[in-house]
Enzyme design. Structure first.
Site, PDB file in Angstrom:
ATOM      1  N   SER A 126      -4.132   8.074   0.498  1.00 18.76           N
ATOM      2  CA  SER A 126      -4.910   6.855   1.060  1.00 18.76           C
ATOM      3  C   SER A 126      -5.554   6.959   2.284  1.00 18.76           C
ATOM      4  O   SER A 126      -5.397   7.178   3.540  1.00 18.76           O
ATOM      5  CB  SER A 126      -3.758   5.644   0.991  1.00 18.76           C
ATOM      6  OG  SER A 126      -4.214   4.393   1.610  1.00 18.76           O
ATOM      7  N   TYR A 151       5.279   2.628   3.344  1.00 15.45           N
ATOM      8  CA  TYR A 151       4.089   2.806   2.674  1.00 15.45           C
ATOM      9  C   TYR A 151       3.604   3.258   3.603  1.00 15.45           C
ATOM     10  O   TYR A 151       2.687   4.995   2.358  1.00 15.45           O
ATOM     11  CB  TYR A 151       3.520   1.288   1.651  1.00 15.45           C
ATOM     12  CG  TYR A 151       1.987   2.150   1.159  1.00 15.45           C
ATOM     13  CD1 TYR A 151       2.602   2.876   0.044  1.00 15.45           C
ATOM     14  CD2 TYR A 151       1.003   1.801   1.231  1.00 15.45           C
ATOM     15  CE1 TYR A 151       1.976   3.105  -1.413  1.00 15.45           C
ATOM     16  CE2 TYR A 151      -0.067   2.546   0.442  1.00 15.45           C
ATOM     17  CZ  TYR A 151       1.005   2.717  -0.554  1.00 15.45           C
ATOM     18  OH  TYR A 151      -0.451   3.478  -0.999  1.00 15.45           O
ATOM     19  N   LYS A 155       2.544   8.248   2.629  1.00 13.45           N
ATOM     20  CA  LYS A 155       1.539   8.924   2.722  1.00 13.45           C
ATOM     21  C   LYS A 155       1.892  10.525   3.479  1.00 13.45           C
ATOM     22  O   LYS A 155       0.776  11.442   2.739  1.00 13.45           O
ATOM     23  CB  LYS A 155       0.539   7.915   2.063  1.00 13.45           C
ATOM     24  CG  LYS A 155       0.397   7.322   1.136  1.00 13.45           C
ATOM     25  CD  LYS A 155       0.328   7.767  -0.162  1.00 13.45           C
ATOM     26  CE  LYS A 155       0.615   7.004  -1.250  1.00 13.45           C
ATOM     27  NZ  LYS A 155       1.259   7.386  -2.415  1.00 13.45           N
TER      28      LYS A 155
HETATM   29  P1  NAD Z   1       0.603   1.810 -10.604  1.00  7.37           P
HETATM   30  O1  NAD Z   1       1.868   1.455  -9.466  1.00  7.37           O
HETATM   31  O2  NAD Z   1      -0.535   1.070 -10.807  1.00  7.37           O
HETATM   32  O3  NAD Z   1       0.657   2.957 -10.924  1.00  7.37           O
HETATM   33  C1  NAD Z   1       1.985   4.172 -10.612  1.00  7.37           C
HETATM   34  C2  NAD Z   1       2.709   4.306 -11.765  1.00  7.37           C
HETATM   35  O4  NAD Z   1       4.124   5.242 -11.373  1.00  7.37           O
HETATM   36  C3  NAD Z   1       3.326   2.828 -12.212  1.00  7.37           C
HETATM   37  O5  NAD Z   1       3.077   3.279 -13.935  1.00  7.37           O
HETATM   38  C4  NAD Z   1       5.011   3.380 -12.244  1.00  7.37           C
HETATM   39  O6  NAD Z   1       5.835   3.057 -13.342  1.00  7.37           O
HETATM   40  C5  NAD Z   1       4.847   4.816 -12.181  1.00  7.37           C
HETATM   41  N1  NAD Z   1       6.180   4.983 -10.929  1.00  7.37           N
HETATM   42  C6  NAD Z   1       6.823   4.948 -10.002  1.00  7.37           C
HETATM   43  N2  NAD Z   1       7.525   5.202  -9.654  1.00  7.37           N
HETATM   44  C7  NAD Z   1       8.479   6.323 -10.126  1.00  7.37           C
HETATM   45  C8  NAD Z   1       8.734   7.044 -10.802  1.00  7.37           C
HETATM   46  N3  NAD Z   1       9.969   7.540 -10.383  1.00  7.37           N
HETATM   47  N4  NAD Z   1       9.022   7.657 -11.566  1.00  7.37           N
HETATM   48  C9  NAD Z   1       8.551   7.397 -12.284  1.00  7.37           C
HETATM   49  N5  NAD Z   1       6.933   6.571 -12.659  1.00  7.37           N
HETATM   50  C10 NAD Z   1       7.124   6.199 -11.617  1.00  7.37           C
HETATM   51  O7  NAD Z   1      -0.067   2.464  -9.322  1.00  7.37           O
HETATM   52  P2  NAD Z   1      -1.475   3.325  -8.684  1.00  7.37           P
HETATM   53  O8  NAD Z   1      -2.697   1.995  -7.930  1.00  7.37           O
HETATM   54  O9  NAD Z   1      -2.269   3.110 -10.390  1.00  7.37           O
HETATM   55  O10 NAD Z   1      -1.538   3.972  -7.987  1.00  7.37           O
HETATM   56  C11 NAD Z   1      -1.252   5.226  -8.467  1.00  7.37           C
HETATM   57  C12 NAD Z   1      -1.056   6.462  -7.015  1.00  7.37           C
HETATM   58  O11 NAD Z   1      -2.528   5.739  -6.624  1.00  7.37           O
HETATM   59  C13 NAD Z   1       0.058   5.634  -6.139  1.00  7.37           C
HETATM   60  O12 NAD Z   1       0.979   6.721  -5.466  1.00  7.37           O
HETATM   61  C14 NAD Z   1      -0.569   5.105  -5.154  1.00  7.37           C
HETATM   62  O13 NAD Z   1      -0.046   4.847  -4.255  1.00  7.37           O
HETATM   63  C15 NAD Z   1      -2.191   5.745  -4.534  1.00  7.37           C
HETATM   64  N6  NAD Z   1      -2.999   5.148  -4.147  1.00  7.37           N
HETATM   65  C16 NAD Z   1      -3.034   3.920  -4.953  1.00  7.37           C
HETATM   66  C17 NAD Z   1      -4.515   2.967  -4.369  1.00  7.37           C
HETATM   67  C18 NAD Z   1      -4.938   1.557  -4.932  1.00  7.37           C
HETATM   68  O14 NAD Z   1      -5.069   0.905  -4.599  1.00  7.37           O
HETATM   69  N7  NAD Z   1      -4.079   1.601  -5.936  1.00  7.37           N
HETATM   70  C19 NAD Z   1      -4.685   2.741  -2.517  1.00  7.37           C
HETATM   71  C20 NAD Z   1      -4.056   4.332  -2.332  1.00  7.37           C
HETATM   72  C21 NAD Z   1      -3.969   5.194  -2.781  1.00  7.37           C
HETATM   73  C1  UD1 Z   2      -3.873  -2.555   0.789  1.00  6.77           C
HETATM   74  C2  UD1 Z   2      -3.227  -1.752   1.421  1.00  6.77           C
HETATM   75  C3  UD1 Z   2      -2.955  -0.568   1.691  1.00  6.77           C
HETATM   76  C4  UD1 Z   2      -3.574   0.641   0.516  1.00  6.77           C
HETATM   77  C5  UD1 Z   2      -4.596  -0.444  -0.725  1.00  6.77           C
HETATM   78  C6  UD1 Z   2      -4.473  -0.803  -1.922  1.00  6.77           C
HETATM   79  C7  UD1 Z   2      -2.452  -3.744   3.599  1.00  6.77           C
HETATM   80  C8  UD1 Z   2      -2.698  -3.556   5.514  1.00  6.77           C
HETATM   81  N1  UD1 Z   2      -3.416  -2.171   3.320  1.00  6.77           N
HETATM   82  O1  UD1 Z   2      -5.677  -2.564   1.507  1.00  6.77           O
HETATM   83  O2  UD1 Z   2      -2.765   0.288   2.079  1.00  6.77           O
HETATM   84  O3  UD1 Z   2      -3.725   1.299  -0.148  1.00  6.77           O
HETATM   85  O4  UD1 Z   2      -4.456  -2.441  -0.449  1.00  6.77           O
HETATM   86  O5  UD1 Z   2      -3.354  -1.454  -2.406  1.00  6.77           O
HETATM   87  O6  UD1 Z   2      -1.767  -4.004   2.633  1.00  6.77           O
HETATM   88  N2  UD1 Z   2      -8.032  -9.937   0.908  1.00  6.77           N
HETATM   89  C9  UD1 Z   2      -8.310 -11.271   1.359  1.00  6.77           C
HETATM   90  N3  UD1 Z   2      -7.701 -12.375   0.635  1.00  6.77           N
HETATM   91  C10 UD1 Z   2      -6.806 -11.912  -0.445  1.00  6.77           C
HETATM   92  C11 UD1 Z   2      -6.383 -10.876  -0.184  1.00  6.77           C
HETATM   93  C12 UD1 Z   2      -7.044 -10.080   0.433  1.00  6.77           C
HETATM   94  O7  UD1 Z   2      -9.141 -12.078   2.054  1.00  6.77           O
HETATM   95  O8  UD1 Z   2      -6.061 -12.592  -1.352  1.00  6.77           O
HETATM   96  C13 UD1 Z   2      -8.647  -9.413   2.334  1.00  6.77           C
HETATM   97  C14 UD1 Z   2      -8.022  -8.702   2.813  1.00  6.77           C
HETATM   98  O9  UD1 Z   2      -7.652  -9.322   4.111  1.00  6.77           O
HETATM   99  C15 UD1 Z   2      -8.166  -7.636   3.330  1.00  6.77           C
HETATM  100  C16 UD1 Z   2      -9.591  -7.114   1.662  1.00  6.77           C
HETATM  101  O10 UD1 Z   2      -9.562  -8.517   1.565  1.00  6.77           O
HETATM  102  O11 UD1 Z   2      -9.346  -7.418   4.139  1.00  6.77           O
HETATM  103  C17 UD1 Z   2      -9.150  -5.484   0.800  1.00  6.77           C
HETATM  104  O12 UD1 Z   2      -7.971  -6.435   0.816  1.00  6.77           O
HETATM  105  P1  UD1 Z   2      -6.469  -5.431   0.147  1.00  6.77           P
HETATM  106  O13 UD1 Z   2      -6.598  -5.569  -1.306  1.00  6.77           O
HETATM  107  O14 UD1 Z   2      -5.021  -6.578  -0.258  1.00  6.77           O
HETATM  108  O15 UD1 Z   2      -6.886  -3.975   0.354  1.00  6.77           O
HETATM  109  P2  UD1 Z   2      -6.744  -3.182   1.441  1.00  6.77           P
HETATM  110  O16 UD1 Z   2      -5.647  -4.607   2.744  1.00  6.77           O
HETATM  111  O17 UD1 Z   2      -8.073  -2.705   2.208  1.00  6.77           O
END
Ligand code: NAD
Ligand code: UD1
Length: 341
Positions: A126, A151, A155
């Protein structure tokens, strides 16, 4: 064609990636414990691709069940590791759960990869590892900063564990993908994001407000040092993000990676403020979105966007889907989930 193990493959990014993998001819085995996803996502993947991926419901921390799965589906060529817990606030409340699931889960996975002679891994990292970077846009050489949540710390730790495992055991190689802010849903509206409870992230909160589930959006802060005062992020379409995984997989399997542990930033290269995103949503969908400005959210950083030119050069990948189209995909998905015409 190669056989890919996708951990967390029923989750948000995982399910979109499975679609792209299958559409590019890969055979996919998903393992997921359904802790943050639903089994019906399999139907969505099948509806889009015409192929039902192999699926095993298991926890990656359960090494016995995991080994049974790897024996059953022998011949796995590579892993894409999505499975993790991802809620920043929850990680502060339940830090040990986060370290167990994210860090111990990865250690189990790498141990079993060695045992089963699987050499390639793509890891979901991330942009949170950069914190508030001193220079924008952020390229891969920017220093990581002390994590501000368990969290974020997992990472960083997972990146380090993978790097160390490569040094110890030589025969591994990895690509670490640092995602910026993934948003949107598949254009078919067959799969999308399924947040549990009140969404923490901006776009699901917007679509749920537009659908009438939430009264109004709270915009967290309009006193940042940005043109309109609201915070800036790099919002990347989840389908573009999924396609980057296919490119990364092709690179690993063809041996065209330049080192055993490569890092790529995955973003659009453009920063968008919260207020810009809200306005683009209203223009793109024609739906009015009630919102109010409130104070900053604790722990939020001011502005962050990616320099993704390394991914463009090396993977031949860019995220070019226009924001309006991406926000429409998110809205279409919300309407489908809520049965709104
Ligand atoms: P998500 O929660 O939708 O998907 C994760 C999946 O993993 C889920 O289906 C959950 O059931 C499964 N899971 C969790 N723990 C498990 C375990 N111990 N064994 C088997 N299955 C398990 O999340 P996502 O948004 O798809 O994110 C996927 C990856 O990307 C994660 O590692 C997350 O940290 C990373 N990531 C996500 C974002 C984001 O904004 N969504 C941003 C940066 C990084
Ligand atoms: C957050 C996580 C980041 C993670 C990412 C994806 C934090 C500090 N960071 O990022 O680690 O990888 O989610 O899951 O939580 N916002 C509003 N109103 C809302 C929601 C969000 O104004 O109701 C704003 C936030 O302040 C931010 C932007 O929208 O400026 C994006 O927020 P969000 O979607 O939660 O992502 P991040 O905070 O960037």
């Amino acid at each position: 064609m190669a056989k890919i193990l996708v951990t967390g493959g029923l989750g948000y990014i995982g399910s979109h990636t499975v679609v792209e993998l299958q559409q590019n001819g890969y055979e996919v085995v998903i393992v997921d414990n359904l802790s943050n996803s639903e089994i019906k996502v399999l139907d969505g993947i099948e509806a889009i691709t015409g192929i039902r991926p192999h699926f095993e419901q298991l926890d990656i921390c359960d090494d016995k069940a995991f080994q049974v799965c790897l024996t059953k589906h022998n011949g796995i060529d590579a892993v894409i590791h999505f499975a993790a817990s991802k809620a920043v606030g929850e990680s502060v409340e339940k830090s040990l759960d986060y370290y167990r699931n994210n860090v111990y889960g990865l250690i189990q996975l790498l141990t079993l990869m060695r045992k089963n002679d699987i050499k390639h891994i793509i890891f979901s990292s991330s942009c949170t590892v950069y914190g508030q970077a001193e220079q924008l846009p952020i390229d891969e050489t920017a220093p990581r900063q002390t994590a501000t949540s368990p969290y974020g710390n997992t990472k960083q730790m997972c990146e380090d564990i993978i790097r160390d495992a490569i040094i110890s055991y030589h025969d591994f190689n990895a690509i670490l993908l640092r995602y910026f802010n993934p948003i949107g849903a598949h254009p078919s509206a067959m799969i999308g994001e399924l947040p549990k409870g009140v969404p923490n992230n901006l776009v699901p909160y917007i679509t749920q407000t537009a659908a009438g589930l939430r009264k109004e959006l709270s915009v967290f802060g309009d006193d940042y040092n940005t043109p309109d005062g609201s915070a800036i992020r790099d919002y990347i379409y989840v389908v573009d993000l999924a396609k980057a995984h296919v490119k990364a997989m092709q690179r690993l399997l063809s041996g065209s990676n330049k080192s055993d542990c490569e890092i790529f930033n995955l973003g659009t290269g453009s920063g968008v403020s919260v207020l810009e995103l809200v306005n683009t949503f209203m223009e793109a969908t024609g739906v009015n979105l009630p919102y109010k400005i409130v104070g900053r959210r604790a722990g939020d950083i001011e502005q962050v966007w990616a320099d993704s030119s390394y991914a463009e050069k090396e993977l031949g990948w860019t995220a070019k889907t226009p924001l309006a189209e991406v926000l429409n995909s998110a809205w279409n998905w919300e309407k489908k989930v809520r049965n709104i015409q």
